[in-house]
Design a protein around this motif. Structure first.
Motif, PDB file in Angstrom:
ATOM      1  N   VAL A 247       0.812  -1.210   0.000  1.00  0.00           N
ATOM      2  CA  VAL A 247       0.000   0.000   0.000  1.00  0.00           C
ATOM      3  C   VAL A 247       0.853   1.270   0.000  1.00  0.00           C
ATOM      4  O   VAL A 247       0.376   2.353  -0.345  1.00  0.00           O
ATOM      5  CB  VAL A 247      -0.966  -0.011   1.210  1.00  0.00           C
ATOM      6  N   TRP A 248       2.134   1.125   0.341  1.00  0.00           N
ATOM      7  CA  TRP A 248       3.053   2.265   0.339  1.00  0.00           C
ATOM      8  C   TRP A 248       3.897   2.307  -0.937  1.00  0.00           C
ATOM      9  O   TRP A 248       4.869   3.035  -1.016  1.00  0.00           O
ATOM     10  CB  TRP A 248       3.955   2.216   1.570  1.00  0.00           C
ATOM     11  N   GLY A 249       3.527   1.483  -1.921  1.00  0.00           N
ATOM     12  CA  GLY A 249       4.225   1.524  -3.195  1.00  0.00           C
ATOM     13  C   GLY A 249       5.332   0.505  -3.345  1.00  0.00           C
ATOM     14  O   GLY A 249       6.082   0.541  -4.325  1.00  0.00           O
ATOM     15  N   ASN A 250       5.440  -0.441  -2.410  1.00  0.00           N
ATOM     16  CA  ASN A 250       6.502  -1.450  -2.485  1.00  0.00           C
ATOM     17  C   ASN A 250       5.956  -2.754  -3.082  1.00  0.00           C
ATOM     18  O   ASN A 250       5.575  -2.777  -4.228  1.00  0.00           O
ATOM     19  CB  ASN A 250       7.134  -1.634  -1.108  1.00  0.00           C
ATOM     20  N   THR A 251       5.889  -3.831  -2.309  1.00  0.00           N
ATOM     21  CA  THR A 251       5.430  -5.104  -2.864  1.00  0.00           C
ATOM     22  C   THR A 251       4.428  -5.785  -1.941  1.00  0.00           C
ATOM     23  O   THR A 251       4.303  -5.435  -0.766  1.00  0.00           O
ATOM     24  CB  THR A 251       6.605  -6.084  -3.085  1.00  0.00           C
ATOM     25  N   MET A 252       3.718  -6.759  -2.497  1.00  0.00           N
ATOM     26  CA  MET A 252       2.906  -7.678  -1.704  1.00  0.00           C
ATOM     27  C   MET A 252       3.574  -9.044  -1.765  1.00  0.00           C
ATOM     28  O   MET A 252       4.053  -9.446  -2.835  1.00  0.00           O
ATOM     29  CB  MET A 252       1.475  -7.754  -2.239  1.00  0.00           C
ATOM     30  N   SER A 253       3.624  -9.741  -0.631  1.00  0.00           N
ATOM     31  CA  SER A 253       4.348 -11.012  -0.551  1.00  0.00           C
ATOM     32  C   SER A 253       3.434 -12.169  -0.210  1.00  0.00           C
ATOM     33  O   SER A 253       2.595 -12.070   0.700  1.00  0.00           O
ATOM     34  CB  SER A 253       5.464 -10.925   0.499  1.00  0.00           C
ATOM     35  N   LEU A 254       3.621 -13.274  -0.926  1.00  0.00           N
ATOM     36  CA  LEU A 254       2.869 -14.504  -0.707  1.00  0.00           C
ATOM     37  C   LEU A 254       3.848 -15.643  -0.517  1.00  0.00           C
ATOM     38  O   LEU A 254       4.815 -15.777  -1.278  1.00  0.00           O
ATOM     39  CB  LEU A 254       1.943 -14.765  -1.888  1.00  0.00           C
ATOM     40  N   MET A 255       3.614 -16.467   0.506  1.00  0.00           N
ATOM     41  CA  MET A 255       4.510 -17.578   0.845  1.00  0.00           C
ATOM     42  C   MET A 255       3.807 -18.914   0.658  1.00  0.00           C
ATOM     43  O   MET A 255       2.662 -19.090   1.079  1.00  0.00           O
ATOM     44  CB  MET A 255       4.982 -17.457   2.293  1.00  0.00           C
ATOM     45  N   GLU A 256       4.490 -19.856   0.021  1.00  0.00           N
ATOM     46  CA  GLU A 256       4.022 -21.243  -0.039  1.00  0.00           C
ATOM     47  C   GLU A 256       4.482 -21.910   1.251  1.00  0.00           C
ATOM     48  O   GLU A 256       5.676 -21.941   1.544  1.00  0.00           O
ATOM     49  CB  GLU A 256       4.612 -21.941  -1.261  1.00  0.00           C
ATOM     50  N   LEU A 257       3.561 -22.407   2.058  1.00  0.00           N
ATOM     51  CA  LEU A 257       3.890 -22.790   3.422  1.00  0.00           C
ATOM     52  C   LEU A 257       4.704 -24.068   3.544  1.00  0.00           C
ATOM     53  O   LEU A 257       5.387 -24.265   4.544  1.00  0.00           O
ATOM     54  CB  LEU A 257       2.607 -22.907   4.253  1.00  0.00           C
ATOM     55  N   THR A 258       4.653 -24.935   2.563  1.00  0.00           N
ATOM     56  CA  THR A 258       5.426 -26.173   2.660  1.00  0.00           C
ATOM     57  C   THR A 258       6.923 -25.912   2.550  1.00  0.00           C
ATOM     58  O   THR A 258       7.721 -26.415   3.340  1.00  0.00           O
ATOM     59  CB  THR A 258       4.997 -27.170   1.569  1.00  0.00           C
ATOM     60  N   ASN A 259       7.321 -25.094   1.582  1.00  0.00           N
ATOM     61  CA  ASN A 259       8.751 -24.845   1.377  1.00  0.00           C
ATOM     62  C   ASN A 259       9.182 -23.449   1.787  1.00  0.00           C
ATOM     63  O   ASN A 259      10.367 -23.109   1.675  1.00  0.00           O
ATOM     64  CB  ASN A 259       9.139 -25.093  -0.087  1.00  0.00           C
ATOM     65  N   LYS A 260       8.239 -22.621   2.253  1.00  0.00           N
ATOM     66  CA  LYS A 260       8.496 -21.251   2.701  1.00  0.00           C
ATOM     67  C   LYS A 260       9.047 -20.350   1.588  1.00  0.00           C
ATOM     68  O   LYS A 260       9.655 -19.326   1.853  1.00  0.00           O
ATOM     69  CB  LYS A 260       9.442 -21.247   3.916  1.00  0.00           C
ATOM     70  N   LYS A 261       8.786 -20.719   0.360  1.00  0.00           N
ATOM     71  CA  LYS A 261       9.199 -19.882  -0.765  1.00  0.00           C
ATOM     72  C   LYS A 261       8.258 -18.693  -0.882  1.00  0.00           C
ATOM     73  O   LYS A 261       7.041 -18.837  -0.802  1.00  0.00           O
ATOM     74  CB  LYS A 261       9.191 -20.683  -2.068  1.00  0.00           C
ATOM     75  N   VAL A 262       8.826 -17.505  -1.082  1.00  0.00           N
ATOM     76  CA  VAL A 262       8.048 -16.275  -1.163  1.00  0.00           C
ATOM     77  C   VAL A 262       8.120 -15.708  -2.568  1.00  0.00           C
ATOM     78  O   VAL A 262       9.191 -15.642  -3.182  1.00  0.00           O
ATOM     79  CB  VAL A 262       8.569 -15.228  -0.153  1.00  0.00           C
ATOM     80  N   ILE A 263       6.961 -15.299  -3.086  1.00  0.00           N
ATOM     81  CA  ILE A 263       6.948 -14.557  -4.336  1.00  0.00           C
ATOM     82  C   ILE A 263       6.322 -13.197  -4.071  1.00  0.00           C
ATOM     83  O   ILE A 263       5.488 -13.053  -3.165  1.00  0.00           O
ATOM     84  CB  ILE A 263       6.192 -15.290  -5.468  1.00  0.00           C
ATOM     85  N   THR A 264       6.736 -12.200  -4.818  1.00  0.00           N
ATOM     86  CA  THR A 264       6.272 -10.845  -4.582  1.00  0.00           C
ATOM     87  C   THR A 264       5.675 -10.248  -5.849  1.00  0.00           C
ATOM     88  O   THR A 264       6.015 -10.642  -6.972  1.00  0.00           O
ATOM     89  CB  THR A 264       7.413  -9.943  -4.092  1.00  0.00           C
ATOM     90  N   GLU A 265       4.786  -9.297  -5.633  1.00  0.00           N
ATOM     91  CA  GLU A 265       4.200  -8.546  -6.732  1.00  0.00           C
ATOM     92  C   GLU A 265       4.379  -7.069  -6.424  1.00  0.00           C
ATOM     93  O   GLU A 265       3.977  -6.567  -5.383  1.00  0.00           O
ATOM     94  CB  GLU A 265       2.700  -8.871  -6.860  1.00  0.00           C
ATOM     95  N   LYS A 266       5.017  -6.363  -7.351  1.00  0.00           N
ATOM     96  CA  LYS A 266       5.234  -4.938  -7.176  1.00  0.00           C
ATOM     97  C   LYS A 266       3.916  -4.196  -7.146  1.00  0.00           C
ATOM     98  O   LYS A 266       2.976  -4.526  -7.880  1.00  0.00           O
ATOM     99  CB  LYS A 266       6.101  -4.408  -8.333  1.00  0.00           C
ATOM    100  N   SER A 267       3.831  -3.188  -6.277  1.00  0.00           N
ATOM    101  CA  SER A 267       2.616  -2.397  -6.170  1.00  0.00           C
ATOM    102  C   SER A 267       2.200  -1.831  -7.521  1.00  0.00           C
ATOM    103  O   SER A 267       3.034  -1.363  -8.300  1.00  0.00           O
ATOM    104  CB  SER A 267       2.846  -1.242  -5.189  1.00  0.00           C
ATOM    105  N   HIS A 268       0.910  -1.910  -7.800  1.00  0.00           N
ATOM    106  CA  HIS A 268       0.363  -1.364  -9.033  1.00  0.00           C
ATOM    107  C   HIS A 268      -0.039   0.098  -8.882  1.00  0.00           C
ATOM    108  O   HIS A 268      -0.414   0.730  -9.858  1.00  0.00           O
ATOM    109  CB  HIS A 268      -0.880  -2.154  -9.465  1.00  0.00           C
ATOM    110  N   LEU A 269       0.063   0.614  -7.686  1.00  0.00           N
ATOM    111  CA  LEU A 269      -0.446   1.955  -7.410  1.00  0.00           C
ATOM    112  C   LEU A 269       0.280   3.024  -8.218  1.00  0.00           C
ATOM    113  O   LEU A 269      -0.344   3.964  -8.725  1.00  0.00           O
ATOM    114  CB  LEU A 269      -0.344   2.270  -5.922  1.00  0.00           C
ATOM    115  N   LEU A 270       1.590   2.895  -8.342  1.00  0.00           N
ATOM    116  CA  LEU A 270       2.372   3.919  -9.033  1.00  0.00           C
ATOM    117  C   LEU A 270       2.269   3.824 -10.541  1.00  0.00           C
ATOM    118  O   LEU A 270       2.668   4.749 -11.248  1.00  0.00           O
ATOM    119  CB  LEU A 270       3.834   3.841  -8.600  1.00  0.00           C
ATOM    120  N   SER A 271       1.759   2.685 -11.024  1.00  0.00           N
ATOM    121  CA  SER A 271       1.669   2.503 -12.480  1.00  0.00           C
ATOM    122  C   SER A 271       0.336   2.978 -13.018  1.00  0.00           C
ATOM    123  O   SER A 271       0.091   2.903 -14.230  1.00  0.00           O
ATOM    124  CB  SER A 271       1.866   1.023 -12.832  1.00  0.00           C
ATOM    125  N   LYS A 272      -0.545   3.425 -12.114  1.00  0.00           N
ATOM    126  CA  LYS A 272      -1.877   3.845 -12.578  1.00  0.00           C
ATOM    127  C   LYS A 272      -1.892   5.337 -12.846  1.00  0.00           C
ATOM    128  O   LYS A 272      -1.130   6.096 -12.293  1.00  0.00           O
ATOM    129  CB  LYS A 272      -2.935   3.480 -11.521  1.00  0.00           C
TER     130      LYS A 272
END
Length: 272
Positions: A247-272
């Motif tokens: 919400v501050w323009g950085n990323t959102m993070s999602l973790m797969e709980l079995t292997n604790k791998k995290v993927i991120t998505e850059k904020s879309h706010l600044l691209s609008k």
């Protein structure tokens, strides 16, 4: 089947839905654990809440301070902060259903299959996981009770300095809620400090809760949000900070709980 945890949405529905698409999230077989603060500040809290509500059988929220504050505003007929952009939710004809649903959600949980503890702000270092879950159950019973309005009224009073069995039920509720939803720093005598909220303090006057010896040596994974200034880094492999400030323009993070791998998505706010 897959289990995931995701950091604070705070009304950022576009990034939320993009992350679910990236992992091919299937509500019929996968499960998502949201670490709290699903609403407030971002552009579309209503869409976030409505999606979760529609897929509630495959979603679990550990309530955050913004979520509890929204419920309190509803019960106390209190105007929301315009900066939180919650008017669409309060104007929705589903408002009562949304509030009732949120009240069914826990404030902390432990996933045995992943040996993972999840709460919005983290784990009080003075509590074992068993103690934390017992306290969480107490708080949940309070905000689900017929007396919920009074508990929400008392939630904003000063934090009790120490835990004691002599505290009344409202003080215990407030003490528990503050640790699970507002904790960041501890003082030198291990008391909860509720003002500082920036990056990790360098002057040794305050200590991040996860640097306490009881947390550093824990054998369990601990997953939390709430502290965007950490930028996802705690310095400990078993302590996972998932609020990365979308919400501050950085990323959102999602973790797969079995292997604790995290993927991120850059904020879309600044691209609008």
């Amino acid at each position: 089947m897959a289990d995931y945890a995701i950091g604070d949405l705070q009304g950022c529905f576009s990034e939320f839905s993009t992350l679910l698409q990236r992992v091919d999230f299937n509500p019929s077989k996968d499960h998502l654990y949201l670490v709290g603060d699903i609403v407030a500040r971002g552009p579309d809290s209503l869409a976030c809440l409505d999606y979760i509500y529609q897929h509630q059988n495959s979603m679990t929220i550990t309530l955050g301070n913004h979520d509890l504050h929204m419920i309190a505003c509803y019960y106390l007929n209190k105007p929301t902060n315009p900066k939180d952009k919650l008017a669409p939710i309060f104007n929705s004809n589903k408002l009562q259903h949304y509030i009732s649903y949120l009240q069914t959600q826990p404030i902390a949980l432990y996933l045995k299959q992943h040996d993972s503890f999840i709460a919005h702000a983290g784990l009080n270092p003075n509590w074992s996981i068993e103690q934390a879950l017992k306290h969480a159950q107490f708080a949940q019973e309070c905000y689900q009770s017929n007396n919920a309005k009074t508990f929400f009224e008392r939630m904003y009073q000063p934090h009790p300095a120490m835990w004691s069995n002599e505290l009344d039920c409202f003080e215990k509720f407030r003490y528990i809620v503050n640790y699970f939803t507002r904790m960041r720093f501890l003082t030198q005598n291990n008391k909860l400090e509720l003002i500082a909220k920036g990056a990790i303090n360098k002057n040794n006057e305050l200590t991040p809760w996860f640097c306490h010896p009881n947390i550093r040596t824990s054998t369990h994974d601990i997953i939390f949000g709430h502290w965007a200034a950490l930028e996802g880094s705690t310095g400990f492999k078993h302590v996972h900070a998932l609020d990365t400030g979308c919400v501050w323009g950085n990323t959102m993070s999602l973790m797969e709980l079995t292997n604790k791998k995290v993927i991120t998505e850059k904020s879309h706010l600044l691209s609008k």
